[in-house]
Motif scaffolding. Structure first.
Motif, PDB file in Angstrom:
ATOM      1  N   SER A  28      -3.319  -3.480   2.244  1.00 54.99           N
ATOM      2  CA  SER A  28      -3.645  -4.715   1.531  1.00 54.99           C
ATOM      3  C   SER A  28      -3.954  -5.832   2.504  1.00 54.99           C
ATOM      4  N   PHE A  29      -4.697  -6.831   2.003  1.00 57.03           N
ATOM      5  CA  PHE A  29      -4.987  -8.046   2.761  1.00 57.03           C
ATOM      6  C   PHE A  29      -4.900  -9.202   1.763  1.00 57.03           C
ATOM      7  N   SER A  30      -4.043 -10.166   2.061  1.00 54.08           N
ATOM      8  CA  SER A  30      -3.879 -11.303   1.163  1.00 54.08           C
ATOM      9  C   SER A  30      -3.879 -12.603   1.955  1.00 54.08           C
ATOM     10  N   VAL A  31      -4.190 -13.682   1.251  1.00 55.77           N
ATOM     11  CA  VAL A  31      -4.156 -15.008   1.852  1.00 55.77           C
ATOM     12  C   VAL A  31      -3.251 -15.891   0.995  1.00 55.77           C
ATOM     13  N   ASN A  32      -2.276 -16.497   1.659  1.00 59.45           N
ATOM     14  CA  ASN A  32      -1.403 -17.454   0.996  1.00 59.45           C
ATOM     15  C   ASN A  32      -2.106 -18.804   0.996  1.00 59.45           C
ATOM     16  N   VAL A  33      -2.461 -19.290  -0.190  1.00 62.99           N
ATOM     17  CA  VAL A  33      -3.177 -20.558  -0.328  1.00 62.99           C
ATOM     18  C   VAL A  33      -2.228 -21.589  -0.931  1.00 62.99           C
ATOM     19  N   ASN A  34      -1.656 -22.390  -0.045  1.00 65.41           N
ATOM     20  CA  ASN A  34      -0.733 -23.448  -0.493  1.00 65.41           C
ATOM     21  C   ASN A  34       0.356 -22.915  -1.413  1.00 65.41           C
ATOM     22  N   GLY A  35       0.906 -21.767  -1.006  1.00 65.71           N
ATOM     23  CA  GLY A  35       2.015 -21.186  -1.752  1.00 65.71           C
ATOM     24  C   GLY A  35       1.614 -20.159  -2.789  1.00 65.71           C
ATOM     25  N   GLU A  36       0.324 -20.048  -3.082  1.00 62.57           N
ATOM     26  CA  GLU A  36      -0.155 -19.053  -4.048  1.00 62.57           C
ATOM     27  C   GLU A  36      -0.801 -17.895  -3.292  1.00 62.57           C
ATOM     28  N   ARG A  90      -3.162 -14.884  -2.784  1.00 63.29           N
ATOM     29  CA  ARG A  90      -4.395 -14.306  -3.331  1.00 63.29           C
ATOM     30  C   ARG A  90      -4.636 -12.950  -2.661  1.00 63.29           C
ATOM     31  N   ASP A  91      -4.607 -11.904  -3.465  1.00 60.86           N
ATOM     32  CA  ASP A  91      -4.921 -10.574  -2.954  1.00 60.86           C
ATOM     33  C   ASP A  91      -6.445 -10.420  -2.906  1.00 60.86           C
ATOM     34  N   LEU A  92      -6.963 -10.099  -1.725  1.00 59.87           N
ATOM     35  CA  LEU A  92      -8.407  -9.923  -1.562  1.00 59.87           C
ATOM     36  C   LEU A  92      -8.774  -8.461  -1.819  1.00 59.87           C
ATOM     37  N   ALA A  93      -9.845  -8.264  -2.583  1.00 55.66           N
ATOM     38  CA  ALA A  93     -10.274  -6.917  -2.947  1.00 55.66           C
ATOM     39  C   ALA A  93     -10.931  -6.236  -1.755  1.00 55.66           C
ATOM     40  N   TYR A  94     -10.427  -5.049  -1.415  1.00 57.78           N
ATOM     41  CA  TYR A  94     -10.978  -4.273  -0.309  1.00 57.78           C
ATOM     42  C   TYR A  94     -12.410  -3.859  -0.628  1.00 57.78           C
ATOM     43  N   ARG A  95     -13.309  -4.120   0.326  1.00 57.42           N
ATOM     44  CA  ARG A  95     -14.739  -3.818   0.274  1.00 57.42           C
ATOM     45  C   ARG A  95     -15.525  -4.824  -0.558  1.00 57.42           C
ATOM     46  N   GLU A  96     -14.875  -5.530  -1.460  1.00 61.42           N
ATOM     47  CA  GLU A  96     -15.573  -6.554  -2.241  1.00 61.42           C
ATOM     48  C   GLU A  96     -15.433  -7.928  -1.596  1.00 61.42           C
ATOM     49  N   ASP A  97     -14.205  -8.303  -1.240  1.00 63.14           N
ATOM     50  CA  ASP A  97     -13.937  -9.604  -0.623  1.00 63.14           C
ATOM     51  C   ASP A  97     -13.777  -9.513   0.885  1.00 63.14           C
ATOM     52  N   SER A 108     -16.482 -11.515   3.108  1.00 65.91           N
ATOM     53  CA  SER A 108     -17.777 -11.750   2.465  1.00 65.91           C
ATOM     54  C   SER A 108     -18.042 -13.253   2.489  1.00 65.91           C
ATOM     55  N   ASN A 109     -19.303 -13.621   2.406  1.00 64.94           N
ATOM     56  CA  ASN A 109     -19.648 -15.038   2.486  1.00 64.94           C
ATOM     57  C   ASN A 109     -19.036 -15.813   1.326  1.00 64.94           C
ATOM     58  N   GLU A 110     -19.048 -15.224   0.149  1.00 67.74           N
ATOM     59  CA  GLU A 110     -18.482 -15.894  -1.020  1.00 67.74           C
ATOM     60  C   GLU A 110     -16.984 -16.110  -0.856  1.00 67.74           C
ATOM     61  N   THR A 111     -16.294 -15.087  -0.348  1.00 66.75           N
ATOM     62  CA  THR A 111     -14.856 -15.215  -0.124  1.00 66.75           C
ATOM     63  C   THR A 111     -14.563 -16.303   0.898  1.00 66.75           C
ATOM     64  N   ALA A 112     -15.338 -16.331   1.982  1.00 67.24           N
ATOM     65  CA  ALA A 112     -15.131 -17.347   3.016  1.00 67.24           C
ATOM     66  C   ALA A 112     -15.309 -18.749   2.439  1.00 67.24           C
ATOM     67  N   SER A 126      -1.752 -12.339   5.435  1.00 64.43           N
ATOM     68  CA  SER A 126      -0.815 -11.224   5.585  1.00 64.43           C
ATOM     69  C   SER A 126      -1.575  -9.937   5.294  1.00 64.43           C
ATOM     70  N   ALA A 127      -1.272  -8.907   6.035  1.00 63.91           N
ATOM     71  CA  ALA A 127      -1.969  -7.633   5.819  1.00 63.91           C
ATOM     72  C   ALA A 127      -1.073  -6.474   6.217  1.00 63.91           C
ATOM     73  N   THR A 128      -1.240  -5.388   5.500  1.00 58.73           N
ATOM     74  CA  THR A 128      -0.579  -4.124   5.836  1.00 58.73           C
ATOM     75  C   THR A 128      -1.641  -3.039   5.872  1.00 58.73           C
ATOM     76  N   LEU A 129      -1.685  -2.302   6.969  1.00 57.05           N
ATOM     77  CA  LEU A 129      -2.667  -1.235   7.130  1.00 57.05           C
ATOM     78  C   LEU A 129      -1.944   0.078   7.373  1.00 57.05           C
ATOM     79  N   ASN A 130      -2.223   1.058   6.536  1.00 54.03           N
ATOM     80  CA  ASN A 130      -1.673   2.401   6.705  1.00 54.03           C
ATOM     81  C   ASN A 130      -2.819   3.371   6.967  1.00 54.03           C
ATOM     82  N   ASN A 131      -2.702   4.114   8.049  1.00 54.33           N
ATOM     83  CA  ASN A 131      -3.804   4.955   8.514  1.00 54.33           C
ATOM     84  C   ASN A 131      -3.376   6.403   8.680  1.00 54.33           C
ATOM     85  N   SER A 132      -4.328   7.297   8.509  1.00 52.40           N
ATOM     86  CA  SER A 132      -4.160   8.677   8.969  1.00 52.40           C
ATOM     87  C   SER A 132      -4.954   8.821  10.258  1.00 52.40           C
ATOM     88  N   ILE A 133      -4.446   9.587  11.200  1.00 49.06           N
ATOM     89  CA  ILE A 133      -5.027   9.640  12.544  1.00 49.06           C
ATOM     90  C   ILE A 133      -5.270  11.087  12.953  1.00 49.06           C
TER      91      ILE A 133
END
Length: 574
Positions: free
Chosen positions: A122-130, A132-139, A272-276, A310-317
């Motif tokens: 997951s990848f999320s951004v804390n915006v003034n206490g809220e 926001r989970d960003l959609a993978y590949r979309e955002d 993505s430009n829109e997300t930025a 904040s982000a958590t990445l789980n990978n297979s190697i």
């Protein structure tokens, strides 16, 4: 040619096909002055006079037909077809009497494949206490270069650092007086020169290495950031968001480095430009205004107040190994100085899911032609009556199609000191065409190698043509960049687009036909009907270019103002 790095080349198909350590034995020889150097013209004459035989269409075609045959199964690294390819190249080197490098014809290249699990990452951004989970590949698209099954960042403050560039030669430092340790740096793609079209700013319309996303992630790591995110913008990136979300998701192949990538930031990615724009707005910033501010050398980084990532990445190697293939013709008077010829031997292998009966990606143009040219150039050097003054090294690198990995390993773990490699020539994807009147130089205006190339091309009545899409940075997207960014002057030139019969229109049609109907498709196959005239001449010209250096004591350098010149000067002064 690497598909990930070549997308967006459709505007100029010929630009596409033109684009597509041991520290023992260091020499104490000082770089000769211009007055002391053997002139390249003299050296070219000497090399031509001593050459036994010549490069022919039949000889080139023989290698191409073999390497692009179904027997080689598309030459994918880590497959029987890949091993067969390495054995073929090695056998040719041995037949010519070339010597192994450091006792071997192969340089093992350790490779690791890391695949993000989007379901548990997951990848999320804390915006003034809220949150926001960003959609993978979309955002957002994100990954890590650290070779680990799990990595995370927690509440890493976002800060906009403009273009994320530190370029002393341009008096530019986006990180000046800035501490980004533990933070998420957000930056723009490309460089200020392209954005302003000001020829006196960076390199104007032509992208510099500082514009490449690869550089930006590397610099962020040097600055101690926790994460580095590039804002996507189609025009300066030269490809759409579909390329980003497709190319940087799924399995990601990289080198196995000694530190397992721990020197890189924990998380790399794209917004993505829109997300930025949404995130900038949430921080009380206007992205367009910040983009304008970032065009000034006195730009001050802008904290994105109230935002943290904040982000958590789980990978297979999966770990594996392949190899570069290399050999050397020792020089007679300066054997510890090297002229390099490089090209990638790999292609895309076999894809059982491809529609139709033909599942084999033979890669005849890309890059059986380059390896054939290197083998024929090696044969010309080996058959010369007089050995060159300097050693000539011939390298077939692996995993170009996976992101220039073989050349990257060669650059990071060179078998000879980089300061002793005088210069190099990269050969990648020569289109079979009838005679042409020009020769495309990707990254035109980079180094003094172009002066030598022009001299070599003149007898063939071919003029040098700049890359028509310099803003897309093709110079930074092929194997030679792995050496160039280490300081070694490198040349990347190939066939022309101005046909003797039919001019630019005929050239554009031929290039377009290849791009649409054969590039990275099973139909990239050798045919006995190929017109070979231009390819033969190009190979001869590239031989003469290298010979002019190998039979001299000249040290061609980057042109003044090039981003790699200071590095090379410091390297040679060691």
């Amino acid at each position: 040619m690497n598909g990930i790095f070549r997308v967006g080349a459709a505007l100029s198909a010929f630009a596409l096909v033109a684009a597509c350590g041991n520290n023992d034995g260091q020499s104490d020889t000082e770089t000769p002055t211009a007055a002391e150097e053997t002139t390249t013209a003299q050296a070219t004459d000497e090399a031509s006079a001593t050459a036994a035989g010549d490069i022919t269409a039949d000889a080139l075609a023989r290698h191409i037909e073999i390497l692009a045959s179904d027997d080689f199964e598309g030459r994918a690294p880590g497959t029987p077809g890949g091993e067969k390819t390495r054995n073929y190249i090695t056998g040719e080197f041995q037949r010519l009497g070339l010597e192994p490098v450091n006792g071997s014809y192969e340089q093992p290249v350790p490779i690791v494949e890391s695949t993000l699990n989007p379901e548990t990452s997951s990848f999320s951004v804390n915006v003034n206490g809220e949150v926001r989970d960003l959609a993978y590949r979309e955002d957002v698209v994100f990954w890590t270069k650290r070779i680990t099954q799990s990595v995370s960042i927690d509440d890493a403050d976002l800060i906009f650092v403009g273009y994320g560039i530190v370029a002393p030669e341009y008096d530019w430092n986006d990180y000046e007086n800035l501490d980004v340790a533990g933070k998420t740096v957000v930056m723009l793609v490309n460089d200020p020169g392209y954005a302003t079209q000001n020829p006196s700013l960076f390199n104007g319309n032509a992208m510099t290495y500082y514009g490449r996303w690869t550089y930006k992630y590397e610099e962020a790591a040097r600055q101690g950031a926790a994460a580095a995110i590039v804002i996507h913008d189609t025009k300066p990136a030269a490809y759409g968001w579909n390329v980003v979300e497709g190319s940087w998701s799924g399995p990601q192949v990289d080198l196995q480095r000694a530190d397992n990538g721990e020197s890189r930031v924990a998380v790399e990615g794209w917004f993505s430009n829109e997300t930025a724009r949404d995130l900038f707005s949430a921080a009380g910033l206007d992205l367009d205004e910040q983009m304008q501010a970032a065009l000034q050398p006195d730009f001050a980084a802008a904290p994105m107040t109230g935002l943290s990532a904040s982000a958590t990445l789980n990978n297979s190697i999966i770990r594996s190994e392949d190899a570069n293939v290399l050999a050397m013709l020792p020089g007679k008077s300066a054997p510890d100085e090297y002229v390099l010829y490089m090209g990638h031997w790999d292609h895309l292998g076999v894809n059982p899911n491809t529609e139709g009966d033909d599942k084999i990606y033979n890669g005849a143009v890309d890059n059986a032609t380059g390896i054939a040219a290197i083998l024929e150039i090696a044969e010309r050097f080996a058959n010369n009556e007089e050995a060159p003054d300097r050693s000539v090294m011939f390298v077939g690198v692996t995993a170009e199609e996976s992101g220039l990995l073989g050349s990257a390993y060669f650059g990071e773990y060179p078998p000879v000191p980089l300061k002793q490699i005088v210069s190099g020539v990269n050969i990648d994807a020569m289109l079979p065409t009838p005679p042409v009147k020009d020769m495309i130089v990707v990254g035109y205006g980079a180094s003094e190698l172009e002066d030598i190339l022009q001299e070599a091309a003149a007898p063939f009545l071919r003029r040098l043509t700049p890359d028509p899409e310099a803003e897309k940075g093709y110079f930074y997207r092929s194997d030679h960049i792995s050496l160039a960014k280490k300081g070694v002057p490198m040349l990347y030139a190939s066939g022309g687009a101005d046909f003797v019969d039919g001019g630019m229109e005929a050239g554009a049609a031929a290039g377009s036909d290849y791009r649409i109907n054969r590039y990275h498709q099973p139909s990239d196959e050798y045919s006995k009907d190929w017109p070979m005239e231009a390819m033969v001449d190009t190979t001869k010209i590239l031989y003469q270019t290298g010979a002019a250096i190998a039979y001299s004591n000249a040290w061609p350098n980057w042109y003044e103002g090039n981003e790699f010149k200071a590095l090379r000067d410091a390297q040679r002064a060691e």
